[in-house]
Enzyme design. Structure first.
Site, short mmCIF file in Angstrom:
data_model
loop_
_atom_site.label_atom_id
_atom_site.label_comp_id
_atom_site.label_asym_id
_atom_site.label_seq_id
_atom_site.Cartn_x
_atom_site.Cartn_y
_atom_site.Cartn_z
N SER A 14 78.28 -37.90 -34.26
CA SER A 14 78.08 -37.83 -32.80
C SER A 14 76.74 -37.18 -32.47
O SER A 14 76.10 -37.54 -31.48
CB SER A 14 79.23 -37.11 -32.10
OG SER A 14 79.20 -35.73 -32.35
N ASN A 15 76.27 -36.24 -33.29
CA ASN A 15 74.95 -35.64 -33.04
C ASN A 15 73.84 -36.65 -33.31
O ASN A 15 72.86 -36.70 -32.59
CB ASN A 15 74.76 -34.37 -33.87
CG ASN A 15 75.44 -33.18 -33.23
OD1 ASN A 15 74.94 -32.60 -32.28
ND2 ASN A 15 76.63 -32.85 -33.72
N HIS A 110 74.61 -25.89 -36.22
CA HIS A 110 75.85 -25.30 -36.72
C HIS A 110 76.72 -24.88 -35.53
O HIS A 110 76.21 -24.27 -34.58
CB HIS A 110 75.52 -24.10 -37.61
CG HIS A 110 76.75 -23.50 -38.23
ND1 HIS A 110 77.40 -24.07 -39.29
CD2 HIS A 110 77.45 -22.39 -37.90
CE1 HIS A 110 78.45 -23.33 -39.61
NE2 HIS A 110 78.51 -22.31 -38.78
#
Ligand code: GRF
Length: 188
Positions: A14-15, A110
């Site tokens: 998704s990123n 992160h």
């Protein structure tokens, strides 16, 4: 100058998709030359193919060593004139081989406020500790586990006993923070 990047991902991607869509909208000035996954068949492959972005599926266990695996990656990155390596859910420690070839040019995202909760399942770790606020960190990659220099952070309120809701807020923030931070970085 348009930054030429490679996105490394092991899972859903998704990123990756947020980065690619931000480029398509003309917000992020970059070009994704290549997606590399260490997990052949991961969903990120489907996403990249749909967007017409070349994907390389490289299973580390098919190489005789981690050095050989990373040497192959470097060869492909150089063939494609890649300037930046963008980790987006790449579930593997980067070794010295790749680190020294792309010094200060490997970025990670992160899902916690580092240095709290490095490593796997950062969202689960944060919830198990009962923290009320967690967040997202974008950082340079070094040889440690999520230990490199912090570039940007954002906070997210934990929704008590609701992992799905907390996770969804984190992912939403990740997609904004990663693209905005990369744009700042590439501008300089
Ligand atoms: C994200 O939470 C990212 O911060 C972490 O792995 C997850 C990847 O999600 N490193 P996706 O594959 O980009 O959807």
């Amino acid at each position: 100058m348009v930054a030429k990047i490679a996105v490394f991902a092991s899972g859903s991607g998704s990123n990756f998709q947020a980065i690619a869509e931000s480029i398509e909208r003309g917000e992020l000035t970059a070009n994704i030359g290549l997606v590399i996954t260490d997990k052949p068949g991961a969903f990120v492959v489907t996403r990249a193919e749909k967007m017409g972005i070349p994907v390389l599926e490289l299973a580390p266990k098919t190489f005789e060593s981690k050095v050989a695996y990373e040497e192959k990656i470097i060869e492909v990155l150089q063939e494609n004139n890649i300037e930046w390596v963008i980790l987006a859910g790449y579930m593997r420690l980067v070794g010295e081989t790749l680190l020294s070839a792309y010094e200060n040019r490997i970025i990670n995202i992160h899902p916690s406020l580092l240095p709290s909760f490095p490593g796997k399942d950062a969202i689960g770790q944060a919830m198990a500790h009962g923290v009320k606020i967690t967040g997202v960190t974008v950082h340079f990659v070094d040889a440690g586990m999520d230990t490199g220099k912090i570039i940007a952070q954002g906070t997210v309120d934990v929704v008590e006993d609701d992992r799905a809701a907390t996770e969804s807020s984190i992912h939403k923030l990740e997609h904004e923070l990663y693209t905005n931070t990369l744009q700042q970085l590439f501008k300089n």
